[in-house]
Design an enzyme around this catalytic site. Structure first.
Site, PDB file in Angstrom:
ATOM      1  N   CYS A 330     -41.396 146.682  59.689  1.00  0.00           N
ATOM      2  CA  CYS A 330     -41.793 145.461  59.761  1.00  0.00           C
ATOM      3  C   CYS A 330     -43.327 145.265  59.299  1.00  0.00           C
ATOM      4  CB  CYS A 330     -42.160 144.981  61.272  1.00  0.00           C
ATOM      5  SG  CYS A 330     -40.492 144.999  61.853  1.00  0.00           S
TER       6      CYS A 330
HETATM    7  N1  LIG Z   1     -36.731 147.765  63.979  1.00  0.00           N
HETATM    8  C1  LIG Z   1     -37.759 146.911  64.447  1.00  0.00           C
HETATM    9  O1  LIG Z   1     -38.626 147.557  65.126  1.00  0.00           O
HETATM   10  C2  LIG Z   1     -37.607 145.434  64.209  1.00  0.00           C
HETATM   11  C3  LIG Z   1     -38.434 144.921  65.073  1.00  0.00           C
HETATM   12  C4  LIG Z   1     -38.488 143.289  65.027  1.00  0.00           C
HETATM   13  C5  LIG Z   1     -37.774 142.680  63.890  1.00  0.00           C
HETATM   14  N2  LIG Z   1     -37.020 143.452  62.934  1.00  0.00           N
HETATM   15  C6  LIG Z   1     -36.273 142.827  62.018  1.00  0.00           C
HETATM   16  O2  LIG Z   1     -35.016 142.604  62.491  1.00  0.00           O
HETATM   17  C7  LIG Z   1     -34.199 142.769  61.330  1.00  0.00           C
HETATM   18  C8  LIG Z   1     -33.106 144.088  61.471  1.00  0.00           C
HETATM   19  O3  LIG Z   1     -33.818 145.182  61.487  1.00  0.00           O
HETATM   20  P1  LIG Z   1     -33.312 146.651  61.920  1.00  0.00           P
HETATM   21  O4  LIG Z   1     -34.432 147.298  62.414  1.00  0.00           O
HETATM   22  O5  LIG Z   1     -32.219 146.524  63.235  1.00  0.00           O
HETATM   23  O6  LIG Z   1     -32.219 147.128  60.770  1.00  0.00           O
HETATM   24  P2  LIG Z   1     -31.425 148.127  60.820  1.00  0.00           P
HETATM   25  O7  LIG Z   1     -31.435 148.678  59.369  1.00  0.00           O
HETATM   26  O8  LIG Z   1     -31.693 149.463  61.880  1.00  0.00           O
HETATM   27  O9  LIG Z   1     -30.063 147.691  61.008  1.00  0.00           O
HETATM   28  C9  LIG Z   1     -29.438 146.730  60.457  1.00  0.00           C
HETATM   29  C10 LIG Z   1     -27.922 146.608  60.481  1.00  0.00           C
HETATM   30  O10 LIG Z   1     -27.169 145.786  59.725  1.00  0.00           O
HETATM   31  C11 LIG Z   1     -26.100 146.386  58.824  1.00  0.00           C
HETATM   32  N3  LIG Z   1     -25.937 145.465  57.898  1.00  0.00           N
HETATM   33  C12 LIG Z   1     -26.593 145.319  56.955  1.00  0.00           C
HETATM   34  N4  LIG Z   1     -25.755 144.431  56.263  1.00  0.00           N
HETATM   35  C13 LIG Z   1     -24.974 143.852  56.957  1.00  0.00           C
HETATM   36  C14 LIG Z   1     -23.935 142.537  56.609  1.00  0.00           C
HETATM   37  N5  LIG Z   1     -24.030 141.881  55.355  1.00  0.00           N
HETATM   38  N6  LIG Z   1     -23.134 142.560  57.672  1.00  0.00           N
HETATM   39  C15 LIG Z   1     -23.136 143.223  58.649  1.00  0.00           C
HETATM   40  N7  LIG Z   1     -24.181 144.359  58.962  1.00  0.00           N
HETATM   41  C16 LIG Z   1     -25.047 144.451  58.095  1.00  0.00           C
HETATM   42  C17 LIG Z   1     -26.606 147.702  58.581  1.00  0.00           C
HETATM   43  O11 LIG Z   1     -25.166 148.414  58.313  1.00  0.00           O
HETATM   44  C18 LIG Z   1     -27.368 148.106  59.918  1.00  0.00           C
HETATM   45  O12 LIG Z   1     -26.385 148.846  60.969  1.00  0.00           O
HETATM   46  C19 LIG Z   1     -34.911 142.751  60.135  1.00  0.00           C
HETATM   47  O13 LIG Z   1     -35.117 141.606  59.615  1.00  0.00           O
HETATM   48  C20 LIG Z   1     -36.016 143.392  60.879  1.00  0.00           C
HETATM   49  O14 LIG Z   1     -37.408 143.179  59.966  1.00  0.00           O
HETATM   50  C21 LIG Z   1     -37.044 144.824  63.146  1.00  0.00           C
END
Ligand SMILES: NC(=O)c1ccc[n+]([C@@H]2O[C@H](COP(=O)([O-])OP(=O)(O)OC[C@H]3O[C@@H](n4cnc5c(N)ncnc54)[C@H](O)[C@@H]3O)[C@@H](O)[C@H]2O)c1
Length: 497
Positions: A330
């Site tokens: 992030c």
């Molecule tokens: N990790 C954090 O602490 C956090 C906190 C707040 C916000 N966010 C935001 O949340 C969002 C997700 O982050 P995350 O950390 O969970 O990412 P991540 O990479 O852990 O998970 C994303 C998942 O989406 C899947 N994916 C990718 N493309 C896809 C598609 N087209 N269809 C279905 N699945 C698909 C991936 O295989 C993966 O399992 C981002 O925008 C991030 O900025 C993350």
């Protein structure tokens, strides 16, 4: 301009005009809901307001979570815990296989919880997006990284919207949770979903309280802090903004079932911007303490002592701590979503740029400090043997994304140092988008190995490390996190940097 050319006539003209005005107008522009003849001929005319926002207050809803990662998986389990029927959708078949077998691939998410909800049929996972048709609500939690030019890469969000579109049903609620710049829900997701022929009108204000629509669309940013034991998902208030008032109310009703408090805002743009403000606030404040640390080091003042002293003020101050650079999915990424979007408005986000400059210089500062410390021991960085402790981007997590340690290792490599690493969360490293330390394995940590290195660099301050024993055994310790603050013996071996 694009939209003017694309859609001439009827409801669409009016609707798309809104978007082209958004592109040049810094203020939110909302549609007045008026339709001409052609508009009334469209599917919109036949739209059913039969599913009302209050529907989402109901029990046993079918909730689809797209993207079962750090954000999507805990959210899915929380909805399952609240008694809803949840399906996780992911493009990664390995993750889907593991979830279906009740297994976890994220350190802090307990396997027993997944098993429990798989067994009670409150949770399942699939790669088959046609099953989205069965859902009442579809929550999008896919990655939003930067591309190689450090510009927003919305390809995952776009692909997800495209995979929802053929299966979109009347009365469904779609919520984007991925962090992104203001305008994404309305400018990117909505037009793709509307290619289904179903409509969701951009509207606001009391006069549009009950504006009709075929589906509901909202933005609600995730505030997950992986590994944070004090604030879990259920305790963190959730900001929600709809494309129109019914969409906002639908999303509020849904989230109120799983979080302690829902904070409604007037638009998806306000919700998108709120998340960026939170992360920019952190990014800028971390940059401030990182810069002050550099000055304090030069002045011989202990910056950590200064921060603790300042934090005793009961109002108007919040402590942030210096470190080897920014990490995680992030804070190093999200601010640049806003600076990119700001250019469309001839606006330069100077705080973000300056903070980025300071924070990205920190890994170089660490390596320079290692070089200077070795120099004082009549050794050069080139050819020295170093042990890097902690590769995760922050303590006690199994997350490597954007970790400053990887950058530090890359610079060490370029400057000719030899190094190993230890991290209890990463027994070995794999190939990553920007780095390739594929063949490296975490070396065991004991007095003998520690003593065999010219210096030990503490990059991530995992709680499981015994810092007293590390300092006892090591020849020289470069500490980027003040992890050794409680170590009293051999302080002469420690260099804070
Ligand atoms: N990790 C954090 O602490 C956090 C906190 C707040 C916000 N966010 C935001 O949340 C969002 C997700 O982050 P995350 O950390 O969970 O990412 P991540 O990479 O852990 O998970 C994303 C998942 O989406 C899947 N994916 C990718 N493309 C896809 C598609 N087209 N269809 C279905 N699945 C698909 C991936 O295989 C993966 O399992 C981002 O925008 C991030 O900025 C993350």
């Amino acid at each position: 301009m694009k939209f003017w050319k694309q859609s001439l006539g009827g409801f669409n003209v009016h609707h798309r005009c809104c978007y082209s005005i958004y592109a040049v107008c810094p203020f939110r522009f909302r549609a007045n809901v008026t339709f001409n003849k052609e508009g009334l001929r469209s599917k919109f005319h036949a739209m059913a307001a039969d599913r009302r926002p209050e529907f989402f207050k109901g029990a046993q809803l079918k909730v689809a979570i797209i993207g079962c990662g750090y954000v999507g998986l805990p959210l899915a389990l929380r909805f399952a815990e609240a008694g809803h029927k949840v399906t996780g959708f992911d493009t990664d078949p390995k993750k889907v296989q593991m979830l279906s077998a009740g297994k976890s691939y994220i350190e802090h998410i307990q396997q027993t919880k997944i098993q429990q909800y798989v067994n009670s049929r409150h949770f399942g996972a699939t790669t088959d997006f046609s099953k989205l048709e069965e859902a009442d609500a579809i929550l999008i939690c896919v990655p939003t990284p930067l591309n190689e030019y450090r510009e927003p890469d919305l390809s995952y969000v776009e692909e997800t919207a495209k995979s929802i579109q053929p299966h979109l049903q009347k009365g469904q609620l779609v919520v984007l949770e991925s962090t992104t710049y203001p305008g994404t829900t309305e400018e990117l997701v909505l037009p793709i979903l509307e290619k289904s022929g179903l409509r969701c009108l951009i509207a606001s204000g009391p006069e549009n309280e009950n504006v009709p629509g075929d589906f509901f669309l909202a933005f609600s940013p995730e505030r997950e802090d992986p590994g944070n034991k004090q604030f879990g998902l259920a305790q963190i208030p959730k900001v929600v903004g709809g494309v129109n008032p019914p969409s906002g109310r639908a999303a509020q009703a849904l989230y109120a079932q799983v979080v302690s408090k829902v904070i409604p805002v007037s638009s998806t743009r306000a919700a998108e911007m709120a998340k960026l403000l939170e992360n920019i606030f952190r990014c800028v404040n971390i940059a401030l303490v990182n810069e002050l640390k550099l000055l304090c080091l030069r002045m011989g003042v202990d910056v950590w002592e200064v921060i603790d002293a300042a934090a005793s003020k009961p109002f108007g101050f919040m402590p942030f701590y210096p470190g080897p650079g920014l990490g995680g999915h992030c804070i190093p990424v999200d601010p640049f979503y806003l600076s990119w979007k700001a250019r469309e408005y001839d606006f330069s986000t100077r705080f973000i740029e300056l903070a980025g400059e300071i924070n990205t210089s920190m890994p170089y500062h660490v390596v320079d400090s290692v070089g200077e410390a070795l120099n004082r021991h009549k050794k050069s960085l080139k050819g020295s043997k170093l042990l890097v402790l902690g590769v995760a981007y922050k303590k006690d997590v199994d997350d490597l994304r954007e970790s400053p340690t990887l950058k530090i290792m890359e610079i060490l490599q370029k400057r000719g140092a030899e190094f190993d690493y230890n991290d209890p969360y990463f027994p070995h490293l794999h190939k990553m988008r920007h780095y390739n330390f594929e063949n490296m394995k975490s070396v065991p940590l004991n007095a003998q190995t520690l003593a065999s290195y010219d210096a030990v660099v503490i990059s991530t301050d995992h709680s499981s490390y015994d810092y007293g024993a590390i300092v006892d055994a090591a020849k020289l310790v470069i500490d980027t996190r003040n992890a050794t603050r409680r170590v009293m013996r051999h302080r002469d071996k420690i260099v804070l940097c």
